[in-house]
Design a protein around this motif. Sequence first.
Motif, PDB file in Angstrom:
ATOM      1  N   GLY A 190      12.517 -13.885  17.460  1.00 38.35           N
ATOM      2  CA  GLY A 190      12.716 -12.951  16.359  1.00 38.35           C
ATOM      3  C   GLY A 190      12.533 -11.522  16.810  1.00 38.35           C
ATOM      4  O   GLY A 190      12.262 -11.257  17.986  1.00 38.35           O
ATOM      5  N   PHE A 191      12.730 -10.608  15.864  1.00 35.79           N
ATOM      6  CA  PHE A 191      12.523  -9.184  16.123  1.00 35.79           C
ATOM      7  C   PHE A 191      11.576  -8.632  15.064  1.00 35.79           C
ATOM      8  O   PHE A 191      11.781  -8.832  13.866  1.00 35.79           O
ATOM      9  N   TRP A 192      10.515  -7.965  15.525  1.00 36.35           N
ATOM     10  CA  TRP A 192       9.558  -7.326  14.618  1.00 36.35           C
ATOM     11  C   TRP A 192       9.620  -5.824  14.814  1.00 36.35           C
ATOM     12  O   TRP A 192       9.697  -5.344  15.953  1.00 36.35           O
ATOM     13  N   GLU A 193       9.563  -5.091  13.711  1.00 32.78           N
ATOM     14  CA  GLU A 193       9.559  -3.625  13.793  1.00 32.78           C
ATOM     15  C   GLU A 193       8.509  -3.052  12.847  1.00 32.78           C
ATOM     16  O   GLU A 193       8.522  -3.317  11.649  1.00 32.78           O
ATOM     17  N   LEU A 194       7.601  -2.288  13.424  1.00 38.58           N
ATOM     18  CA  LEU A 194       6.648  -1.507  12.616  1.00 38.58           C
ATOM     19  C   LEU A 194       7.247  -0.117  12.478  1.00 38.58           C
ATOM     20  O   LEU A 194       7.679   0.471  13.468  1.00 38.58           O
ATOM     21  N   HIS A 195       7.276   0.404  11.261  1.00 39.67           N
ATOM     22  CA  HIS A 195       7.935   1.691  11.029  1.00 39.67           C
ATOM     23  C   HIS A 195       7.188   2.409   9.907  1.00 39.67           C
ATOM     24  O   HIS A 195       6.614   1.755   9.044  1.00 39.67           O
ATOM     25  N   ILE A 196       7.223   3.730   9.922  1.00 41.39           N
ATOM     26  CA  ILE A 196       6.659   4.439   8.770  1.00 41.39           C
ATOM     27  C   ILE A 196       7.578   4.213   7.567  1.00 41.39           C
ATOM     28  O   ILE A 196       8.778   4.044   7.724  1.00 41.39           O
ATOM     29  N   PRO A 200       7.470   7.267  -0.750  1.00 44.22           N
ATOM     30  CA  PRO A 200       6.163   7.511  -1.371  1.00 44.22           C
ATOM     31  C   PRO A 200       5.454   6.299  -1.987  1.00 44.22           C
ATOM     32  O   PRO A 200       4.404   6.451  -2.586  1.00 44.22           O
ATOM     33  N   VAL A 201       6.036   5.094  -1.857  1.00 43.60           N
ATOM     34  CA  VAL A 201       5.530   3.948  -2.634  1.00 43.60           C
ATOM     35  C   VAL A 201       4.114   3.529  -2.218  1.00 43.60           C
ATOM     36  O   VAL A 201       3.214   3.397  -3.061  1.00 43.60           O
ATOM     37  N   LEU A 202       3.886   3.330  -0.921  1.00 39.30           N
ATOM     38  CA  LEU A 202       2.560   2.861  -0.479  1.00 39.30           C
ATOM     39  C   LEU A 202       1.483   3.900  -0.796  1.00 39.30           C
ATOM     40  O   LEU A 202       0.389   3.558  -1.254  1.00 39.30           O
ATOM     41  N   GLU A 203       1.813   5.164  -0.576  1.00 40.83           N
ATOM     42  CA  GLU A 203       0.826   6.209  -0.864  1.00 40.83           C
ATOM     43  C   GLU A 203       0.475   6.222  -2.346  1.00 40.83           C
ATOM     44  O   GLU A 203      -0.693   6.328  -2.711  1.00 40.83           O
ATOM     45  N   ALA A 204       1.489   6.073  -3.200  1.00 36.99           N
ATOM     46  CA  ALA A 204       1.245   6.098  -4.647  1.00 36.99           C
ATOM     47  C   ALA A 204       0.313   4.966  -5.065  1.00 36.99           C
ATOM     48  O   ALA A 204      -0.421   5.081  -6.038  1.00 36.99           O
ATOM     49  N   GLU A 205       0.341   3.872  -4.312  1.00 38.70           N
ATOM     50  CA  GLU A 205      -0.507   2.730  -4.669  1.00 38.70           C
ATOM     51  C   GLU A 205      -1.749   2.662  -3.795  1.00 38.70           C
ATOM     52  O   GLU A 205      -2.477   1.669  -3.805  1.00 38.70           O
ATOM     53  N   ASP A 206      -1.971   3.705  -3.014  1.00 37.94           N
ATOM     54  CA  ASP A 206      -3.158   3.811  -2.167  1.00 37.94           C
ATOM     55  C   ASP A 206      -3.303   2.629  -1.199  1.00 37.94           C
ATOM     56  O   ASP A 206      -4.370   2.071  -1.029  1.00 37.94           O
ATOM     57  N   LEU A 207      -2.182   2.253  -0.587  1.00 39.10           N
ATOM     58  CA  LEU A 207      -2.183   1.132   0.347  1.00 39.10           C
ATOM     59  C   LEU A 207      -1.795   1.610   1.751  1.00 39.10           C
ATOM     60  O   LEU A 207      -0.885   2.429   1.898  1.00 39.10           O
ATOM     61  N   PRO A 208      -2.472   1.100   2.782  1.00 40.12           N
ATOM     62  CA  PRO A 208      -2.163   1.546   4.149  1.00 40.12           C
ATOM     63  C   PRO A 208      -0.842   1.002   4.670  1.00 40.12           C
ATOM     64  O   PRO A 208      -0.154   1.674   5.432  1.00 40.12           O
ATOM     65  N   LEU A 209      -0.511  -0.235   4.289  1.00 41.31           N
ATOM     66  CA  LEU A 209       0.744  -0.794   4.798  1.00 41.31           C
ATOM     67  C   LEU A 209       1.299  -1.869   3.878  1.00 41.31           C
ATOM     68  O   LEU A 209       0.636  -2.320   2.946  1.00 41.31           O
ATOM     69  N   GLY A 210       2.532  -2.256   4.149  1.00 38.58           N
ATOM     70  CA  GLY A 210       3.194  -3.254   3.315  1.00 38.58           C
ATOM     71  C   GLY A 210       4.184  -4.065   4.122  1.00 38.58           C
ATOM     72  O   GLY A 210       4.595  -3.666   5.219  1.00 38.58           O
ATOM     73  N   VAL A 211       4.565  -5.212   3.564  1.00 36.46           N
ATOM     74  CA  VAL A 211       5.512  -6.110   4.222  1.00 36.46           C
ATOM     75  C   VAL A 211       6.902  -5.852   3.634  1.00 36.46           C
ATOM     76  O   VAL A 211       7.080  -5.887   2.415  1.00 36.46           O
ATOM     77  N   VAL A 212       7.869  -5.586   4.486  1.00 33.07           N
ATOM     78  CA  VAL A 212       9.216  -5.266   4.022  1.00 33.07           C
ATOM     79  C   VAL A 212       9.949  -6.569   3.664  1.00 33.07           C
ATOM     80  O   VAL A 212       9.909  -7.544   4.419  1.00 33.07           O
ATOM     81  N   THR A 213      10.584  -6.567   2.500  1.00 33.89           N
ATOM     82  CA  THR A 213      11.272  -7.778   2.043  1.00 33.89           C
ATOM     83  C   THR A 213      12.733  -7.798   2.497  1.00 33.89           C
ATOM     84  O   THR A 213      13.314  -8.852   2.696  1.00 33.89           O
ATOM     85  N   GLY A 214      13.307  -6.611   2.639  1.00 31.44           N
ATOM     86  CA  GLY A 214      14.704  -6.541   3.054  1.00 31.44           C
ATOM     87  C   GLY A 214      15.141  -5.098   3.157  1.00 31.44           C
ATOM     88  O   GLY A 214      14.421  -4.192   2.736  1.00 31.44           O
ATOM     89  N   SER A 345      -0.239 -13.019   5.776  1.00 29.32           N
ATOM     90  CA  SER A 345      -1.550 -13.612   6.081  1.00 29.32           C
ATOM     91  C   SER A 345      -2.277 -12.785   7.139  1.00 29.32           C
ATOM     92  O   SER A 345      -3.507 -12.718   7.150  1.00 29.32           O
ATOM     93  N   ALA A 346      -1.518 -12.096   8.004  1.00 25.85           N
ATOM     94  CA  ALA A 346      -2.167 -11.202   8.981  1.00 25.85           C
ATOM     95  C   ALA A 346      -2.849 -10.039   8.270  1.00 25.85           C
ATOM     96  O   ALA A 346      -3.941  -9.608   8.661  1.00 25.85           O
ATOM     97  N   ILE A 347      -2.226  -9.538   7.197  1.00 27.52           N
ATOM     98  CA  ILE A 347      -2.842  -8.440   6.431  1.00 27.52           C
ATOM     99  C   ILE A 347      -4.111  -8.943   5.751  1.00 27.52           C
ATOM    100  O   ILE A 347      -5.162  -8.300   5.796  1.00 27.52           O
ATOM    101  N   GLU A 348      -4.024 -10.136   5.153  1.00 26.93           N
ATOM    102  CA  GLU A 348      -5.220 -10.704   4.493  1.00 26.93           C
ATOM    103  C   GLU A 348      -6.366 -10.830   5.481  1.00 26.93           C
ATOM    104  O   GLU A 348      -7.512 -10.499   5.182  1.00 26.93           O
ATOM    105  N   SER A 403      -5.083   0.095  11.480  1.00 27.68           N
ATOM    106  CA  SER A 403      -4.851  -1.095  10.640  1.00 27.68           C
ATOM    107  C   SER A 403      -3.553  -1.783  11.040  1.00 27.68           C
ATOM    108  O   SER A 403      -3.487  -3.012  11.134  1.00 27.68           O
ATOM    109  N   GLY A 404      -2.525  -0.987  11.264  1.00 30.38           N
ATOM    110  CA  GLY A 404      -1.231  -1.547  11.662  1.00 30.38           C
ATOM    111  C   GLY A 404      -1.350  -2.348  12.948  1.00 30.38           C
ATOM    112  O   GLY A 404      -0.777  -3.437  13.076  1.00 30.38           O
ATOM    113  N   LEU A 405      -2.111  -1.818  13.899  1.00 30.88           N
ATOM    114  CA  LEU A 405      -2.300  -2.528  15.171  1.00 30.88           C
ATOM    115  C   LEU A 405      -3.061  -3.829  14.946  1.00 30.88           C
ATOM    116  O   LEU A 405      -2.727  -4.866  15.528  1.00 30.88           O
TER     117      LEU A 405
END
Length: 430
Positions: A190-196, A200-214, A345-348, A403-405
């Motif tokens: 597979g291919f994994w990509e971490l990206h900024i 503004p969505v994560l900041e608005a919800e005060d979250l450091p990171l999120g899982v992209v659905t598509g 599950s990695a975030i959890e 956190s991302g690492l």
Amino acid sequence: MFRKLDSHRAAKRLLNRCETLAGFSALDDGILRAYLTPQHAQANAQVGEWMIAAGMTTWQDQVGNQWGRYEGCLKGAPKLIIGSHLDTVPYAGRYDGILGVLAAIELVSQLNAENRRLPFAIEVVGFCDEEGTRFGTTLIGSKALAGQWQDDWLAIEDDQGTSMYDALIAFGLDPRQCINARLNPENILGFWELHIEQGPVLEAEDLPLGVVTGIAGAKRSMIQLKGQAGHAGTTPMHLRRDSLTGAAELTLAIERIARDIGGDLVATVGQVFSKPGAVNVIAGQTILSLDVRSQSDVVRDKAVEQINDIAEAIAGRRSLELSWNHTHQAPAVLCNAKYQAVFSSAIEQAFENKVPVRRLPSGAGHDAMALAEICPMAMLFLRSPRGLSHHPDEAVIPEDVASGLSVLYQAINKLELDCSQDLVSNSLVS
Ligand SMILES: [Zn+2]
């Protein structure tokens, strides 16, 4: 286990490296690193050195992507590709793309320090041209890997009149070999990509990171309304066929339709051109740009249909002629469900269940879209302060990088476990 201290130290080094790469710029007063330029070569050479220091073997492929491979426990094991792009837009920030490449190197560096080999190899890639800054083409590096290289790109010229063909030669690459950058999909996990996030969505919800659905599919059109130009002083209001007021009404209707549909659907009128364009003349012809995106092609197409219906109604009522020119269409691409679960599950685990797992779509295009053609792909988004990107003030929070690492590291642990179980069950079957 990636101890807290280690992820912070790794994040610090990563951020220092972002500064180093920011120095490889064609501009004196900002960052610009375009395809097949001396700065591209500098970045590849520097990233290659960091890859070697992290325990990888390195090479540059036929189109100019920079690669590093961290061998698995068995030679020829399948590979997981992790990476992002190293090129930038003009007056760019320091993190768009770059962060994902350097994070992958930190991950491998940690595995190497632990002297650990996995049932799969990790290949880190720094894509050569995601932004299309120099030749107006986007995703060259990743499309070439996915077997979508097109030889007609070679004739495209930059704004100095240099063709991509000549630029490849000046860079030390052979244009006839570009087609051979394609990867064999058979042994890619597979291919994994971490990206900024670049939004503004994560900041608005005060979250450091999120899982992209598509990654949303975009549809772009130019909508033309034609009326009658006329004297601003002598034409009474009820006898006008004003294309600009029709376009204004349509713009507001587009906003309303997008809000009503809701979810991840976004619609934007970013350009308005009106003719003849004089203070004392009623506009006779107005063209609007329309950009509609959603992670669901069905939802997106439904929105465009509704916009067309309302445009026809407005044009009819105002006696305007309506015409559409569809200029661009890209289908939505979904992230792989299994890898989304691995990231969740990695975030959890990384946050000991104290941070909710936020799943969100990507409104912007990424290299992962191209790679999805040949392998399962997944993306993680890191919070973008003020939602800023493609801007010198683009930022990341160092704590979020750590956190991302940690999350990437936990995801690798999870994949290792899954692969080991697969190997065991496969050997039981055979
Ligand atoms: Zn990017």
